[in-house]
Scaffold this active site. Structure first.
Site, short mmCIF file in Angstrom:
data_model
loop_
_atom_site.label_atom_id
_atom_site.label_comp_id
_atom_site.label_asym_id
_atom_site.label_seq_id
_atom_site.Cartn_x
_atom_site.Cartn_y
_atom_site.Cartn_z
N LYS A 42 0.81 -1.31 -0.11
CA LYS A 42 -0.01 0.02 -0.09
C LYS A 42 0.84 1.34 -0.05
O LYS A 42 0.81 1.95 0.93
CB LYS A 42 -0.90 -0.03 1.10
CG LYS A 42 -1.97 -1.16 1.27
CD LYS A 42 -3.04 -0.89 2.27
CE LYS A 42 -2.76 -1.53 3.34
NZ LYS A 42 -4.07 -1.60 4.23
N HIS A 43 1.77 1.06 -1.02
CA HIS A 43 2.68 2.35 -1.20
C HIS A 43 3.35 2.50 -2.42
O HIS A 43 3.42 1.31 -3.03
CB HIS A 43 3.96 2.35 0.04
CG HIS A 43 4.36 1.15 0.33
ND1 HIS A 43 5.05 0.41 -0.52
CD2 HIS A 43 4.57 0.48 1.25
CE1 HIS A 43 5.51 -0.59 -0.15
NE2 HIS A 43 5.40 -0.59 1.25
N ALA A 44 3.86 3.57 -2.78
CA ALA A 44 4.88 3.69 -3.81
C ALA A 44 6.03 4.47 -3.44
O ALA A 44 5.97 4.82 -2.22
CB ALA A 44 4.00 4.88 -4.75
#
Ligand code: TYD
Length: 140
Positions: free
Chosen positions: A52-54
């Site tokens: 749940k990240h970039a």
């Protein structure tokens, strides 16, 4: 370029013989970067969603060296789900791609290779913020 081209599946050669399997990954040879960091995720179950990240700087290769999991990848426009279920395959995820890992089998060991040392500040953990940045980049 489509997301499949941006985040290619990498098949590693099988160097196994009658004694068992062997997979070798050489930085900047079998994968597109020199490896600075290795981590692995296990004991997550089918109800958990990780990632749940970039990342502004980090590139990754994800390999399920045991068991299986899925990774949902998006650039904010296209979406791709890759099933990681073979120790001989990985998926390359460049910078600024949003990813969620989920559907972990109970025996899943998800190995992650990265081109950076850990820096929490280069993580974008808010999806709306990510979309805003991607839109701004596109309009530049
Ligand atoms: P997190 O980024 O939430 O893991 P994932 O993306 O795999 O779901 O990381 C969990 C914790 O571990 C968080 O406190 C940051 C820390 N961490 C490091 O210190 N170094 C690392 O290389 C990673 C991936 C995480």
């Amino acid at each position: 370029m489509s997301l499949k081209d941006v985040c290619p599946i990498i098949q590693f050669p099988d160097l196994g013989d009658e004694r068992g399997k062997l997979v070798v990954i050489e930085g900047a040879r079998s994968i597109p970067f020199e490896v600075k960091r290795v981590f692995y995720i296990y004991d997550s179950d089918s109800t958990v969603v990780r990632g749940k990240h970039a990342n502004r700087e980090s590139e990754f290769v994800l390999i399920n060296v045991a068991g299986q999991s899925k990774v949902r990848i998006t650039d904010g426009i296209e979406e791709l789900v890759v099933e990681l279920n073979k120790p001989m395959m990985g998926v390359y995820i460049p910078k600024m791609i949003w990813k969620d890992m989920y559907d972990f089998s109970s025996d899943s060991v998800l190995l992650v290779l990265a081109n950076t040392h850990y820096d929490g500040n280069e993580y974008i953990r808010n999806y709306d913020e990510y979309l805003k940045i991607m839109l701004e980049e596109k309009n530049e």
